[in-house]
Design an enzyme around this catalytic site. Structure first.
Site, short mmCIF file in Angstrom:
data_model
loop_
_atom_site.label_atom_id
_atom_site.label_comp_id
_atom_site.label_asym_id
_atom_site.label_seq_id
_atom_site.Cartn_x
_atom_site.Cartn_y
_atom_site.Cartn_z
N ASP A 1 0.84 -1.20 0.00
CA ASP A 1 0.00 0.00 0.00
C ASP A 1 0.88 1.26 0.00
O ASP A 1 0.57 2.24 -0.69
CB ASP A 1 -0.91 -0.01 1.22
CG ASP A 1 -1.66 -1.31 1.37
OD1 ASP A 1 -2.40 -1.67 0.42
OD2 ASP A 1 -1.49 -2.00 2.38
N HIS B 1 -4.41 -3.57 6.58
CA HIS B 1 -4.24 -3.81 5.14
C HIS B 1 -5.60 -4.23 4.59
O HIS B 1 -5.88 -5.41 4.35
CB HIS B 1 -3.18 -4.89 4.90
CG HIS B 1 -3.03 -5.25 3.45
ND1 HIS B 1 -2.67 -4.34 2.50
CD2 HIS B 1 -3.20 -6.43 2.80
CE1 HIS B 1 -2.62 -4.93 1.32
NE2 HIS B 1 -2.95 -6.20 1.48
#
Length: 360
Positions: free
Chosen positions: A192, A220
């Protein structure tokens, strides 16, 4: 010219030159001494991410170009034939750093002597499945693998959990491997982080290496918070360079949060290359250190920093040195950031409760 002058003019300089040459040879010899191999476990190694990451590790992308490795590849019994094919390809690639490959479906054999574990294997959520069903499957998997690591891994083994739900899988692994220090169990949010760097790089038309210090806070998942309030591009504030708070506070965040889904829609398969690359980035920085003035995002065990409940595996900005990570402290948190950080923490508290109910 007397004898003393001769000695001073010729013999002494030559002696110094000889000693300098010996010292240079000694240093060169020391630098080229082959290091002991590091044994790296990759679970789910016959899958897409496993297939991508194994050669990256064997080429030095994770631990550096001078560090030999031994790969332990683990997968489930139905994937045994494919796993053997991965091993064959690694051998055929003739990789100088690769000093051995073990391909197995036996979790004990796979975990024996491990220095680094990359936990890619997990049970994916399928259509019609409830969150608790997925959590129950993964609790079972991570309980077994954690027990094997606890009993057979090398002391001070470092663990990176990639399989989703990554934060909570890491938490379960910690529960069943109590002798592994809590600071040695992490989960992957570097993917990410890298996605956020990529979005800023494209928006500003700058090299990605010139964008620094974005942050991924939290889980996440789609509640993660990509934060650019402290980020720079070419050493200038990203927020000031972009000059579009509406995009930074909405479109940018949504794009990073939903990037995995967009990739699935585009290629009909989940992220593999980028996940493997970011796992290498995560472990490289953890082991070898982050560059001065730069932090990265890692899912780590919360100590209460930034008001996040202790005991969650939560993504923070960290710096790394001498194989240890430290949470970056005293960053200013605005009202929007506080809300988004707390929202992701609440999701992790829920996931933790579900996982613990599965244990019972």
């Amino acid at each position: 010219m007397d004898h003393l002058e001769l000695v001073e003019k010729f013999v002494v300089p030559l002696s110094c030159l000889y000693l300098s040459w010996k010292l240079i040879r000694h240093i060169w010899s020391f630098m080229n001494i082959e290091r002991e191999p590091v044994t790296v476990l990759v679970t789910g190694a016959a899958g897409q991410i496993g297939y991508a990451i194994a050669p990256m590790i064997a080429r030095g992308a994770m631990l550096g170009p001078n560090q030999p490795v031994i790969l332990h590849l683990l997968d489930i019994e139905p994937a045994a034939q494919a796993l053997e094919g991965v091993k064959m390809e690694l051998i055929d690639a003739a990789l100088p750093l690769l000093k051995g490959v073990v391909a197995t479906t036996d979790v004990v054999e796979a975990c024996t002597g491990i220095n680094i574990a990359i936990m890619v294997g997990g049970f994916p959520r399928k259509e019609g499945m409830e969150r608790k069903d997925v959590m129950s499957k993964n609790v079972s998997i991570y309980k077994a693998q954690a027990t094997a690591l606890e009993q057979h891994a090398a002391p001070n083994c470092k663990v990176l959990v990639v399989a989703n739900p990554a934060n909570t899988n890491a938490l379960i692994l910690k529960e069943f491997a109590p002798s592994i220090p809590e600071k040695n169990i992490t989960c992957l949010t570097r993917l990410d982080h890298n996605r956020a760097l990529g979005q800023i790089s494209e928006r500003l038309d700058v090299q990605i290496c010139d964008v620094k210090n974005v942050i991924i806070w939290g889980n996440h998942s789609s509640t993660q918070y990509p934060d650019v309030n402290h980020a720079t591009a070419e050493e200038k504030s990203v927020r000031e360079l972009v000059k579009d708070d509406d995009w930074l506070n909405s479109g940018f965040i949504t794009t990073v949060q939903q990037r995995g889904a967009a990739i699935i829609k585009a290629r009909k398969l989940s992220s593999a290359l980028s996940a493997a690359s970011s796992a290498c980035d995560h472990m490289r920085d953890w082991v070898l250190g982050t560059p001065a003035g730069t932090w990265v995002s890692m899912g780590v065990y919360s100590d209460g920093s930034y008001g996040i409940q202790p005991g969650l595996i939560y993504s923070f900005p960290v710096t790394c040195k001498d194989g240890e990570w430290s949470i970056v402290q005293d960053l200013e948190i605005d009202e929007l950031s506080r809300k988004k950080m707390d929202l992701s923490a609440e999701e992790l508290i829920e996931e933790k409760a579900i996982a613990y109910s599965c244990l019972n």
